[in-house]
Design a protein around this motif. Structure first.
Motif, short mmCIF file in Angstrom:
data_model
loop_
_atom_site.label_atom_id
_atom_site.label_comp_id
_atom_site.label_asym_id
_atom_site.label_seq_id
_atom_site.Cartn_x
_atom_site.Cartn_y
_atom_site.Cartn_z
N ARG A 18 0.84 -1.20 0.00
CA ARG A 18 0.00 0.00 0.00
C ARG A 18 0.88 1.25 0.00
N ARG A 19 0.25 2.36 -0.34
CA ARG A 19 0.97 3.64 -0.38
C ARG A 19 0.12 4.71 0.26
N ILE A 20 0.77 5.52 1.09
CA ILE A 20 0.18 6.72 1.67
C ILE A 20 0.97 7.90 1.14
N VAL A 21 0.29 8.86 0.54
CA VAL A 21 0.94 10.09 0.11
C VAL A 21 0.33 11.23 0.93
N LEU A 22 1.19 11.95 1.61
CA LEU A 22 0.78 13.06 2.45
C LEU A 22 1.13 14.36 1.73
N LEU A 23 0.13 15.20 1.52
CA LEU A 23 0.31 16.48 0.83
C LEU A 23 -0.12 17.58 1.78
N ARG A 24 0.79 18.46 2.11
CA ARG A 24 0.42 19.63 2.92
C ARG A 24 -0.17 20.67 1.98
N HIS A 25 -1.18 21.38 2.44
CA HIS A 25 -1.78 22.42 1.61
C HIS A 25 -0.73 23.44 1.18
N ALA A 26 -0.98 24.10 0.06
CA ALA A 26 -0.09 25.13 -0.46
C ALA A 26 -0.20 26.40 0.41
N LYS A 27 0.67 27.36 0.15
CA LYS A 27 0.76 28.60 0.93
C LYS A 27 -0.59 29.32 0.97
N ALA A 28 -1.03 29.63 2.19
CA ALA A 28 -2.33 30.29 2.38
C ALA A 28 -2.15 31.78 2.66
N ASP A 29 -3.19 32.52 2.35
CA ASP A 29 -3.24 33.95 2.62
C ASP A 29 -3.76 34.17 4.05
N TRP A 30 -3.69 35.40 4.54
CA TRP A 30 -4.12 35.74 5.90
C TRP A 30 -5.17 36.85 5.90
N PRO A 31 -6.25 36.71 5.13
CA PRO A 31 -7.28 37.76 5.17
C PRO A 31 -8.07 37.71 6.48
#
Length: 183
Positions: A18-31
């Motif tokens: 099996r495979r687990i791929v972990l992706l962190r979200h891309a750069k977020a803004d601070w509105p």
């Protein structure tokens, strides 16, 4: 267990790879919005498709994607998945928002055994903690690259293991690759 993630049928052999791929979200803004509703920043809108291109160029396909319900993770996934040759079934999972390592492991343990390759789109510190905890071993310099980079936004960790999802625990896998757009 979330009804969208629940399993039916018989479980395959426990020796299944099996495979687990972990992706962190891309750069977020601070509105001026709640943390859950923060959108991607301009750099994030560029890095998210780059993560998708990297995933697609490494022949990483998925049976299921679990994505945090937060705006920035949903936007990251929407941009990244467009770069993949195959769009997996996606479940937007409330429990991935602000998930601890224990929360992430519990979600992995609930994954139906017919899923062989799983993508998880989430947040730090959970994504880094999960990658670090699951990787009992590493190929080449993947672990050194991950530790040096510190799991920045839009980073991807690929972890392979053998067994059922219920057997996922600390040290079960091998970190086979790590990528980050600016590392």
């Amino acid at each position: 267990m979330s009804a969208a993630v629940s399993s039916g049928g018989t479980a395959p052999e426990t020796s299944e790879s099996r495979r687990i791929v972990l992706l962190r979200h891309a750069k977020a803004d601070w509105p001026e919005v709640s943390d859950h509703d923060r959108p991607l920043a301009e750099r994030g809108r560029l890095d998210a498709p780059a993560a998708g291109v990297w995933l697609g160029s490494h022949d990483l396909s998925f049976d299921l994607a679990l994505c945090s319900s937060a705006t920035r993770t949903r936007e990251t996934w929407k941009l990244a998945v467009q770069e993949l040759p195959h769009r997996p079934r996606t479940v937007y999972e409330e429990r991935l928002y602000e998930a601890s390592l224990g929360d992430i492991l519990a979600l992995l343990n609930e994954t139906p055994d017919e899923v062989r390759h799983l993508l998880v789109v989430g947040h730090n510190p959970g994504m880094h903690a999960a990658a670090d905890a699951l990787a009992g071993r590493a190929q080449g310099d993947a672990l050194a690259r991950m530790n040096r980079a510190g799991f920045p936004t839009a980073a991807v960790a690929v972890i392979d293991f053998t067994g059922s999802w219920k057997s996922v625990e600390h040290g079960v896998g091998t970190l086979t690759d790590f990528w980050a757009p600016h590392a």
